[in-house]
Design an enzyme around this catalytic site. Structure first.
Site, PDB file in Angstrom:
ATOM      1  N   ARG A  53       0.888  -1.227  -0.094  1.00 16.97           N
ATOM      2  CA  ARG A  53      -0.077  -0.286   0.008  1.00 16.97           C
ATOM      3  C   ARG A  53       0.858   1.298   0.023  1.00 16.97           C
ATOM      4  O   ARG A  53       0.574   2.458  -0.765  1.00 16.97           O
ATOM      5  CB  ARG A  53      -0.876  -0.104   1.159  1.00 16.97           C
ATOM      6  CG  ARG A  53      -1.751   1.107   1.174  1.00 16.97           C
ATOM      7  CD  ARG A  53      -3.137   1.453   1.973  1.00 16.97           C
ATOM      8  NE  ARG A  53      -2.984   0.513   3.378  1.00 16.97           N
ATOM      9  CZ  ARG A  53      -2.269   0.894   4.520  1.00 16.97           C
ATOM     10  NH1 ARG A  53      -1.702   1.899   4.354  1.00 16.97           N
ATOM     11  NH2 ARG A  53      -2.394  -0.114   5.529  1.00 16.97           N
ATOM     12  N   TYR A 105     -16.058  16.952 -15.203  1.00 19.02           N
ATOM     13  CA  TYR A 105     -16.596  15.561 -15.223  1.00 19.02           C
ATOM     14  C   TYR A 105     -17.512  15.233 -14.203  1.00 19.02           C
ATOM     15  O   TYR A 105     -17.447  15.741 -12.951  1.00 19.02           O
ATOM     16  CB  TYR A 105     -15.336  14.869 -15.090  1.00 19.02           C
ATOM     17  CG  TYR A 105     -15.675  13.166 -14.938  1.00 19.02           C
ATOM     18  CD1 TYR A 105     -15.904  12.613 -16.101  1.00 19.02           C
ATOM     19  CD2 TYR A 105     -15.493  12.429 -13.676  1.00 19.02           C
ATOM     20  CE1 TYR A 105     -16.201  11.078 -16.106  1.00 19.02           C
ATOM     21  CE2 TYR A 105     -16.051  10.924 -13.612  1.00 19.02           C
ATOM     22  CZ  TYR A 105     -16.129  10.656 -14.760  1.00 19.02           C
ATOM     23  OH  TYR A 105     -16.495   9.244 -14.807  1.00 19.02           O
ATOM     24  N   ASP A 177      -7.224  18.776 -14.456  1.00 19.17           N
ATOM     25  CA  ASP A 177      -7.717  17.496 -15.022  1.00 19.17           C
ATOM     26  C   ASP A 177      -7.036  17.249 -16.356  1.00 19.17           C
ATOM     27  O   ASP A 177      -7.700  18.189 -17.218  1.00 19.17           O
ATOM     28  CB  ASP A 177      -9.059  17.151 -14.902  1.00 19.17           C
ATOM     29  CG  ASP A 177      -9.358  15.850 -15.269  1.00 19.17           C
ATOM     30  OD1 ASP A 177      -8.539  15.206 -16.246  1.00 19.17           O
ATOM     31  OD2 ASP A 177     -10.258  15.210 -14.799  1.00 19.17           O
ATOM     32  N   LYS A 202      -8.482   6.139 -19.509  1.00 18.31           N
ATOM     33  CA  LYS A 202      -8.848   6.504 -20.823  1.00 18.31           C
ATOM     34  C   LYS A 202      -7.775   6.551 -21.738  1.00 18.31           C
ATOM     35  O   LYS A 202      -7.261   5.506 -22.196  1.00 18.31           O
ATOM     36  CB  LYS A 202      -9.170   8.070 -20.737  1.00 18.31           C
ATOM     37  CG  LYS A 202     -10.416   8.116 -19.550  1.00 18.31           C
ATOM     38  CD  LYS A 202     -11.458   7.561 -19.961  1.00 18.31           C
ATOM     39  CE  LYS A 202     -12.420   7.654 -18.497  1.00 18.31           C
ATOM     40  NZ  LYS A 202     -12.882   8.892 -17.880  1.00 18.31           N
TER      41      LYS A 202
HETATM   42  C1  LIG Z   1     -13.115   9.231 -16.834  1.00 17.71           C
HETATM   43  C2  LIG Z   1     -13.054  10.580 -16.210  1.00 17.71           C
HETATM   44  C3  LIG Z   1     -12.603  10.886 -14.723  1.00 17.71           C
HETATM   45  C4  LIG Z   1     -12.785   9.712 -13.788  1.00 17.71           C
HETATM   46  O1  LIG Z   1     -11.906   8.733 -13.997  1.00 17.71           O
HETATM   47  P1  LIG Z   1     -12.246   7.109 -13.475  1.00 17.71           P
HETATM   48  O2  LIG Z   1     -10.929   6.371 -13.949  1.00 17.71           O
HETATM   49  O3  LIG Z   1     -13.434   6.584 -14.319  1.00 17.71           O
HETATM   50  O4  LIG Z   1     -12.375   7.089 -12.161  1.00 17.71           O
HETATM   51  C5  LIG Z   1     -12.191  12.172 -14.223  1.00 17.71           C
HETATM   52  N1  LIG Z   1     -11.942  13.035 -15.247  1.00 17.71           N
HETATM   53  C6  LIG Z   1     -12.297  12.720 -16.746  1.00 17.71           C
HETATM   54  C7  LIG Z   1     -12.000  14.108 -17.424  1.00 17.71           C
HETATM   55  C8  LIG Z   1     -12.698  11.692 -17.190  1.00 17.71           C
HETATM   56  O5  LIG Z   1     -12.874  11.392 -18.483  1.00 17.71           O
END
Ligand SMILES: *Cc1c(COP(=O)(O)O)cnc(C)c1O
Length: 394
Positions: A53, A105, A177, A202
């Site tokens: 962890r 998001y 982000d 992604k």
């Molecule tokens: C999908 C997404 C998230 C969240 O990520 P997860 O891996 O689904 O928890 C956060 N920000 C953006 C821009 C996203 O497309």
């Protein structure tokens, strides 16, 4: 060993194997260290790893890789993008306030509006395409400006330099982000941001096979604070998924360059199509954020959204499209068509959604690696079928 001068595309391949053991064995891939704990040789001084962890060699290879790619000093790998975002925001204290982009998001919206208030961390949403409205939202207890650019799902562009200058003026931190761009196209830390966040599920992962999140910092203090939260909350990425993500990152340039070129071509096709009312893609010259985007990023990426006339038409189109999958998510090798109203932005109440321009005819497309002309042909036949079906009903 002194580091060679190398370009980003090379670093994608070389970054993960700079560790002592890979250097010693010559292994071209980082081993998957499937071990929760580590035998300590000394009674009174422990080695670099004690418990997975707190640190795992495979995860560390990934964390070092993303830190290097984002030009940061420390990287952190989490079990999801939301876990990364939540852990970064939980470095705040009770009584603090954050200003968050209103085009955010859906899961971040849920965390900010439903979870943070329990710990007395409050928020104001502001239009981040308008620096004045962001400045007006700043309060004496504000600590963070939270940006996402290009944003989800209308591809709104935040002027990162403007936001960061504003943050510095008020002694705030900037969190960005960077999911849609990845460090291949945009490096917020170079512009002065404090924390870069990713849903690595992604484009970084790229194959729709893992859920993962990353955070990257440059300054020691915020890096330590996020490490403390990662270890305290425990939402770490496992060794196997860390390995998958390292492999995904190696092909980032090959995938995203091609996907972005196809996205541009599809955006242009949609723009001249009579069934489409609007196309949102920062690569198009008439996108309101086009100039700002290309000040801070080198490509418009592989995500776009477009508006169709009615919900019935949208439904008929989706039901007749054959190549893209109709699914939540983006950034995979397969094209992914999604419906923000019931998918990514379902956590946002209807009234707020409408205010944010997320309408019943809005579809988001993440362009994959299929032949782009196949995709365009598929869209064309689906538009024609949708028209025939919906005009029959009238
Ligand atoms: C999908 C997404 C998230 C969240 O990520 P997860 O891996 O689904 O928890 C956060 N920000 C953006 C821009 C996203 O497309």
């Amino acid at each position: 060993m002194t580091k060679r001068q190398e370009q980003f595309e090379t670093t994608l391949i070389t970054a993960s194997t700079r560790g002592e053991y890979e250097q010693k064995t010559g292994a071209v891939n980082v081993p998957i260290y499937v071990s929760s704990t580590f035998d300590q040789e000394q009674f009174d001084s422990f080695g670099p790893f004690d418990y997975s962890r707190s640190g795992n060699p495979t995860r560390q290879a990934l964390e070092n890789t993303i830190a290097e790619l984002e030009h940061g000093t420390r990287g952190f790998a989490f079990s999801s993008g939301i876990a990364a975002i939540a852990s970064a925001l939980l470095t705040l204290d009770a009584g603090d306030h954050i200003v968050v982009t209103s085009e955010v998001y859906g899961g971040t919206y849920r965390f900010v509006t439903k979870v943070l208030p329990k710990y007395n961390i409050t928020h104001t949403f502001a239009d981040f395409t308008d620096l004045e409205s962001v400045e007006q939202a700043i309060q004496p207890n504000t600590k963070v400006l939270y940006a996402e650019t290009p944003a989800n799902p209308l591809l709104g562009i935040t002027d990162l330099e403007g936001i960061i200058a504003l943050a510095k003026k008020h002694q705030l931190k900037t969190f960005v982000d960077n999911t849609f761009m990845t460090p291949l196209y945009q490096k917020p830390l170079d512009l002065g941001a404090d924390v870069v966040l990713h849903s690595a599920t992604k484009f970084l992962g790229g194959h729709s096979d893992i859920i993962a999140g990353l955070a990257v910092t440059k300054e020691e203090e915020i890096g330590e604070a996020i490490y403390f939260m990662q270890n305290s909350m425990g939402a770490i990425l496992g060794a196997q998924d860390s390995f998958s993500l390292i492999q995904g990152i190696k092909t980032l340039n090959a995938r995203l360059s091609l996907e972005s070129a196809s996205a541009h071509k599809i955006a242009e096709y949609l723009q001249q199509n009579d069934f489409v009312q609007a196309v949102h893609y920062p690569g198009l010259k008439d996108h309101p954020g086009h100039a700002t985007h290309f000040k801070q990023a080198t490509n418009a990426g592989a995500v776009l959204s477009f508006e169709l006339p009615t919900k019935a038409f949208t439904k008929a189109f989706v039901e007749n499209v054959q190549i893209p999958v109709f699914a939540v998510s983006l950034g995979g090798v397969e094209s992914i068509l999604s419906y923000p109203v019931t998918m990514s932005h379902a956590a946002i109440p209807e009234e707020e959604r409408t205010k944010r321009g997320i309408t019943d005819g809005l579809l988001r497309l993440s362009v994959g690696l299929e032949n782009v002309d196949d995709l365009i042909q598929d869209f064309q036949q689906a538009f024609e079928k949708a028209e025939a079906l919906t005009s029959l009903k009238q």
